[in-house]
Design a protein around this motif. Sequence first.
Motif, short mmCIF file in Angstrom:
data_model
loop_
_atom_site.label_atom_id
_atom_site.label_comp_id
_atom_site.label_asym_id
_atom_site.label_seq_id
_atom_site.Cartn_x
_atom_site.Cartn_y
_atom_site.Cartn_z
N LYS A 1 0.85 -1.19 0.00
CA LYS A 1 0.00 0.00 0.00
C LYS A 1 0.89 1.25 0.00
CE LYS A 1 -2.95 -3.27 0.90
NZ LYS A 1 -3.72 -3.92 -0.18
N ALA A 2 0.80 2.02 -1.08
CA ALA A 2 1.71 3.15 -1.28
C ALA A 2 0.96 4.46 -1.36
CB ALA A 2 2.52 2.94 -2.57
N LEU A 3 1.54 5.46 -0.72
CA LEU A 3 1.03 6.84 -0.78
C LEU A 3 2.08 7.68 -1.48
CD1 LEU A 3 -0.75 9.25 -0.04
CD2 LEU A 3 0.23 9.19 2.27
N VAL A 4 1.71 8.30 -2.59
CA VAL A 4 2.66 9.06 -3.41
C VAL A 4 2.18 10.50 -3.55
CG1 VAL A 4 3.94 9.16 -5.57
CG2 VAL A 4 3.18 6.94 -4.69
N LEU A 5 2.98 11.43 -3.07
CA LEU A 5 2.62 12.85 -3.11
C LEU A 5 3.01 13.49 -4.44
CD1 LEU A 5 1.19 14.10 -0.64
CD2 LEU A 5 2.53 12.07 -0.06
N ALA A 6 2.32 14.58 -4.76
CA ALA A 6 2.57 15.34 -6.00
C ALA A 6 2.62 14.39 -7.19
CB ALA A 6 3.86 16.15 -5.89
N SER A 7 1.60 13.54 -7.28
CA SER A 7 1.64 12.44 -8.24
C SER A 7 0.74 12.64 -9.45
CB SER A 7 1.28 11.13 -7.54
OG SER A 7 0.16 11.28 -6.69
N SER A 8 0.28 13.89 -9.66
CA SER A 8 -0.55 14.14 -10.84
C SER A 8 0.28 14.45 -12.07
CB SER A 8 -1.53 15.29 -10.57
OG SER A 8 -0.83 16.50 -10.34
N ARG A 9 1.58 14.64 -11.91
CA ARG A 9 2.46 14.89 -13.05
C ARG A 9 3.91 14.68 -12.62
NH1 ARG A 9 3.54 21.29 -14.21
NH2 ARG A 9 4.30 21.87 -12.15
N GLY A 10 4.80 14.77 -13.58
CA GLY A 10 6.24 14.77 -13.31
C GLY A 10 6.77 13.54 -12.61
N ASP B 1 -5.30 18.92 5.59
CA ASP B 1 -5.34 18.12 4.36
C ASP B 1 -4.47 16.87 4.49
OD1 ASP B 1 -6.90 20.20 3.36
OD2 ASP B 1 -5.85 20.27 1.43
N ILE B 2 -3.30 17.04 5.08
CA ILE B 2 -2.40 15.89 5.27
C ILE B 2 -3.04 14.86 6.19
CG2 ILE B 2 -0.22 15.18 6.33
CD1 ILE B 2 1.02 17.72 5.16
N ALA B 3 -3.63 15.32 7.28
CA ALA B 3 -4.29 14.40 8.21
C ALA B 3 -5.42 13.64 7.52
CB ALA B 3 -4.81 15.17 9.41
N ALA B 4 -6.21 14.34 6.71
CA ALA B 4 -7.32 13.70 6.00
C ALA B 4 -6.80 12.70 4.97
CB ALA B 4 -8.18 14.76 5.32
N LEU B 5 -5.70 13.04 4.29
CA LEU B 5 -5.11 12.15 3.30
C LEU B 5 -4.65 10.84 3.94
CD1 LEU B 5 -3.83 11.44 0.53
CD2 LEU B 5 -1.82 12.76 1.26
N ILE B 6 -3.96 10.94 5.04
CA ILE B 6 -3.45 9.73 5.71
C ILE B 6 -4.60 8.88 6.24
CG2 ILE B 6 -2.13 8.90 7.70
CD1 ILE B 6 -0.27 11.35 7.20
N GLN B 7 -5.60 9.53 6.82
CA GLN B 7 -6.75 8.79 7.33
C GLN B 7 -7.47 8.06 6.19
OE1 GLN B 7 -9.52 11.11 9.64
NE2 GLN B 7 -11.07 9.51 9.66
N THR B 8 -7.68 8.76 5.07
CA THR B 8 -8.37 8.14 3.94
C THR B 8 -7.57 6.98 3.37
OG1 THR B 8 -9.43 10.24 3.37
CG2 THR B 8 -9.33 8.57 1.65
N THR B 9 -6.25 7.15 3.26
CA THR B 9 -5.41 6.07 2.73
C THR B 9 -5.49 4.84 3.62
OG1 THR B 9 -3.87 7.72 1.81
CG2 THR B 9 -3.07 5.46 2.02
N ALA B 10 -5.40 5.05 4.92
CA ALA B 10 -5.47 3.92 5.85
C ALA B 10 -6.84 3.25 5.79
CB ALA B 10 -5.17 4.40 7.26
N GLU B 11 -7.89 4.03 5.68
CA GLU B 11 -9.24 3.46 5.61
C GLU B 11 -9.46 2.69 4.31
OE1 GLU B 11 -11.75 6.82 6.12
OE2 GLU B 11 -11.56 6.84 8.32
N GLN B 12 -8.97 3.25 3.20
CA GLN B 12 -9.17 2.61 1.89
C GLN B 12 -8.33 1.35 1.74
OE1 GLN B 12 -10.82 3.70 -1.13
NE2 GLN B 12 -11.77 5.54 -0.34
N PHE B 13 -7.09 1.40 2.19
CA PHE B 13 -6.15 0.31 1.94
C PHE B 13 -5.91 -0.60 3.15
CE2 PHE B 13 -3.78 2.90 -1.57
CZ PHE B 13 -4.84 2.68 -2.43
N GLY B 14 -6.31 -0.15 4.33
CA GLY B 14 -6.11 -0.97 5.51
C GLY B 14 -4.78 -0.77 6.20
N GLN B 15 -3.80 -0.27 5.48
CA GLN B 15 -2.48 -0.01 6.04
C GLN B 15 -1.72 0.91 5.08
OE1 GLN B 15 -1.50 -4.30 5.69
NE2 GLN B 15 0.47 -3.61 4.87
#
Length: 262
Positions: A9-18, A72-86
Amino acid sequence: MDMGLRGKKALVLASSRGLGKAVASQLALEGADVMLASRSEDKLAAVKEELLALGGGGRVEYVATDVTRKEDIAALIQTTAEQFGQIDILVNNSGGPPSGSFESLTDEDWERAFELNMLSYVRLIRGVLPHMKTNGGHIVNIASTSVKQPIPGLILSNTFRTGVFGLAKTLSQELAPYGILINTVAPGRIATDRIRELDTARAEQNGVSEDEIAEQFRKEIPLARYGEPEEFAKAVVFLLSGANTYITGASLVVDGGMVRAL
């Protein structure tokens, strides 16, 4: 070589380009589940479809995020953990700060660069630690070759990218008991929109064309060309993968040999 990334389970920032998009694409190809994040929801939606079309078999989701906002960062991490489990993997990445000399930059410029290029990395690492401490994890901070050799006209980058490396080097010792590996990857002249923007700015300052600026840089690169985002991404993905079990606290320069520093 089995990279051991399928199902991670990977979280990648600034991942819409480049560079962020390139890293997310390589992770998706290896079968990882990837959470994309950047400010543009429209761009993220398009990248999600691109990554799913690669056929790696993993999930791809996204959250529109402004990394200068701690909520925003807190919400991102919470959503990632909820969606992926870890969360097994974190790729810290952000747009580069503006160019300028010391005397031309204001307090606001410095504060904005600190929030974007340093504090966001701190907050994201702090946020994922509870999800990594039990089973270990891999963190890569994307920085710049300025961690090895200051770049003229980029004092903000020179200052905060070096700070990111100092942070990772220190954390490599603190996080090792939990099986968390953290490294810094420093891109050189990789053919992205960011590099084109810098080349354009330099061309305007010097009254020459972008092609002339690019040619000057190519002469400084032993491999005589700009790197491709995919080439950079493959180096990052190795450090994030199960193939890397003993590299932590390192800075890897991906620049075709341009930096002369040891």
